[in-house]
Design a protein around this motif. Structure first.
Motif, mmCIF file in Angstrom:
data_model
loop_
_atom_site.group_PDB
_atom_site.id
_atom_site.type_symbol
_atom_site.label_atom_id
_atom_site.label_comp_id
_atom_site.label_asym_id
_atom_site.label_seq_id
_atom_site.Cartn_x
_atom_site.Cartn_y
_atom_site.Cartn_z
ATOM 1 N N ASN A 1 0.800 -1.229 0.000
ATOM 2 C CA ASN A 1 0.000 0.000 0.000
ATOM 3 C C ASN A 1 0.831 1.278 0.000
ATOM 4 O O ASN A 1 0.520 2.223 -0.736
ATOM 5 C CB ASN A 1 -0.967 0.000 1.181
ATOM 6 C CG ASN A 1 -2.116 -0.981 0.973
ATOM 7 O OD1 ASN A 1 -2.084 -1.784 0.047
ATOM 8 N ND2 ASN A 1 -3.112 -0.928 1.843
ATOM 9 N N VAL B 1 -12.761 -5.736 -10.247
ATOM 10 C CA VAL B 1 -12.637 -4.383 -9.694
ATOM 11 C C VAL B 1 -12.925 -4.392 -8.193
ATOM 12 O O VAL B 1 -12.206 -3.773 -7.398
ATOM 13 C CB VAL B 1 -13.586 -3.405 -10.423
ATOM 14 C CG1 VAL B 1 -13.625 -2.059 -9.700
ATOM 15 C CG2 VAL B 1 -13.156 -3.217 -11.871
ATOM 16 N N VAL B 2 -13.971 -5.106 -7.800
ATOM 17 C CA VAL B 2 -14.312 -5.206 -6.369
ATOM 18 C C VAL B 2 -13.195 -5.910 -5.607
ATOM 19 O O VAL B 2 -12.812 -5.484 -4.503
ATOM 20 C CB VAL B 2 -15.640 -5.959 -6.188
ATOM 21 C CG1 VAL B 2 -15.887 -6.269 -4.710
ATOM 22 C CG2 VAL B 2 -16.792 -5.145 -6.756
ATOM 23 N N THR C 1 -10.292 -3.534 -5.167
ATOM 24 C CA THR C 1 -10.667 -2.453 -4.252
ATOM 25 C C THR C 1 -10.665 -2.927 -2.800
ATOM 26 O O THR C 1 -10.098 -2.272 -1.918
ATOM 27 C CB THR C 1 -12.064 -1.914 -4.610
ATOM 28 O OG1 THR C 1 -12.071 -1.461 -5.967
ATOM 29 C CG2 THR C 1 -12.444 -0.762 -3.690
ATOM 30 N N ILE D 1 -7.091 -3.499 -1.491
ATOM 31 C CA ILE D 1 -6.371 -2.277 -1.112
ATOM 32 C C ILE D 1 -6.940 -1.677 0.177
ATOM 33 O O ILE D 1 -6.208 -1.158 1.018
ATOM 34 C CB ILE D 1 -6.431 -1.246 -2.264
ATOM 35 C CG1 ILE D 1 -5.628 -1.772 -3.470
ATOM 36 C CG2 ILE D 1 -5.870 0.110 -1.816
ATOM 37 C CD1 ILE D 1 -5.731 -0.906 -4.700
ATOM 38 N N MET D 2 -8.265 -1.796 0.359
ATOM 39 C CA MET D 2 -8.909 -1.220 1.546
ATOM 40 C C MET D 2 -8.739 -2.095 2.785
ATOM 41 O O MET D 2 -9.115 -1.684 3.886
ATOM 42 C CB MET D 2 -10.400 -1.006 1.275
ATOM 43 C CG MET D 2 -10.686 0.038 0.209
ATOM 44 S SD MET D 2 -12.462 0.183 -0.155
ATOM 45 C CE MET D 2 -13.083 0.809 1.413
#
Length: 435
Positions: A174, A242-243, A246, A249-250
């Motif tokens: 990250n 994409v999910v 995402t 990363i979160m």
């Protein structure tokens, strides 16, 4: 203990780099021999088990990411984007090379260098041949794109760094996302420079119309892709991917669990039939097993290295020879030299043998070991891996493009080193590594 540790790592490097034994065997057997020499016969079993337990989440993550992205590539998730980029480029060498860079950055999301090379080269080489473009430009652009994308969490270098430093992907990856994005932008810029030279040499080449086909149909035929239409389950697979990225990363859930769930969902939706599901798993099982087994064997190596305190002793000895003025700047130094070191050390040798010593040494100067890991990822086995003869996948690239390693190194070394420098500057600005 320091001498024993250096001898252990030296033996490992020798066996791996001279290809006397496979990496997996070296990981499993070398630490046992040196652990016995050090008198740790009774304690080694516990050390090795602890090491394997530490790397298990990493092995799960890598294994299921291979299965997931293998499925997405097989289902043609990236095909429409690739075909549209090439159709847009048509006969302009500049646009073709820039499209090559973008396509590589997309395809390399699978984290497998060999697969990236096979997909991109196989798709684009006919276009380069049709236009009379230099295949070395194709090889160079693909190498640059694949190099910077090899930083992703499910790629090899970061997985190895996680094992060596007992860190999570979010701790290492990250903070260097801005650097990676800058590296991607640099690759596109370099593709513009290379493409401009090809356009100057060849000019804009018009597709010849055969049997009444228009330019778009000619391009589609050259790529062996359909002129229109989307693959089955395209929108579902796109949204799921994409999910997945995402949520990764979160940090909403552990990465290994995330990949297991994503792959299970993708598999059952894309292949409702159980036999087809088994066939899909089997198609990528070989690469999954080889990578996972190597990671588990690496746990034995790192477990013995740490449990016997060899690592601590080696760090103390290395610190004693590092000048005081250089100690605080180790992350920057390692980042700068990380790319050239790819030509000297294999990824396994560096991340499992050298990185733990460097990180322990840096800790004695008050530097976070994670800084050293991030610095290494900016070049070692990432931007430098497509140029190293120690990476077998490089020969896939060379064989498909029919270019020499020496020519590729001369063509790409300067630009690849530039990628590392750009990413290092951004890492320093963002605080991902300390000055």
């Amino acid at each position: 203990m320091a001498i024993l540790g250096f001898l252990m790592i030296g033996t490992f490097l020798y066996l791996v780099m001279t290809k006397r034994v496979s990496v997996l065997i070296a990981f499993a057997l070398v630490p046992i021999v040196f652990g016995l020499i050090g008198g740790f016969r009774l304690e080694m079993g516990e050390m090795m088990l602890e090491g394997v337990q530490k790397v298990t989440p990493t092995g799960i993550m890598i294994g299921f990411s291979i299965l997931y992205f293998g499925l997405m590539i097989d289902r043609g998730l990236f095909d429409p984007m690739i075909s549209r980029l090439i159709r847009f480029a048509k006969g302009d060498p500049l646009k073709i090379v820039m499209a090559t860079a973008i396509i590589t950055l997309i395809v390399a999301l699978d984290g497998d260098g060999s697969a990236t090379f096979m997909i991109t080269i196989t798709a684009l080489l006919p276009v380069y041949k049709r236009l009379g473009m230099n295949p070395l430009i194709l090889a160079s652009t693909v190498a640059l794109g694949a190099g910077v994308m090899n930083i992703i969490p499910w790629g090899g270098p970061l997985a190895r760094a996680m094992v060596s430093l007992d860190a999570t992907s979010s701790q290492l990856f990250n903070p260097i996302i801005p650097s990676m994005l800058a590296g991607m932008a640099w690759v596109v810029f370099v593709s513009y420079v290379l493409g401009k030279k090809e356009r100057k040499r060849l000019g804009v080449v018009q597709w010849t119309n055969h049997h009444g086909k228009n330019a778009e149909e000619e391009t589609a035929a050259a790529l062996d892709m359909p002129a229109t239409g989307l693959p089955k389950m395209f929108w579902f697979n796109l949204i799921l991917t994409v999910v997945l990225i995402t949520v990764l990363i979160m940090e909403l859930m552990p990465v290994p669990v995330l990949f297991i769930l994503a792959f299970a969902l993708a598999l059952i939706v894309n292949f409702p039939d159980v036999n087809r599901q088994n066939e899909q798993i089997a198609a990528h099982a070989k690469s999954m097993v080889l990578v996972c087994f190597t990671i588990f064997a690496a746990g034995i190596f790192t477990g013995v290295l740490s449990g016997t305190k060899m690592l601590d002793a080696m760090a103390v000895s290395m610190v004693s020879i590092i000048p005081d003025w250089m100690g605080p700047h180790l992350p920057t130094l390692i980042a700068v030299i990380s790319m050239p070191l790819s030509l000297v050390f294999s990824p396994d040798a560096f991340y499992y043998g050298v990185l733990p010593i460097l990180s322990e040494s840096a800790a004695s100067f008050g530097i976070d070991p994670l800084d050293i890991g991030r610095a290494a990822l900016l070049g070692n086995a990432t931007t430098g891996f497509p140029l190293s003869p120690l990476n077998p996948s490089v020969f896939v690239l060379l064989g498909l493009c029919k270019v020499d390693l020496g020519d590729l190194q001369k063509s790409v070394f300067f630009w690849a080193f530039g990628t590392t420098i750009v990413m290092t500057v951004i890492a320093l600005i963002t605080g991902a590594i300390s000055l």
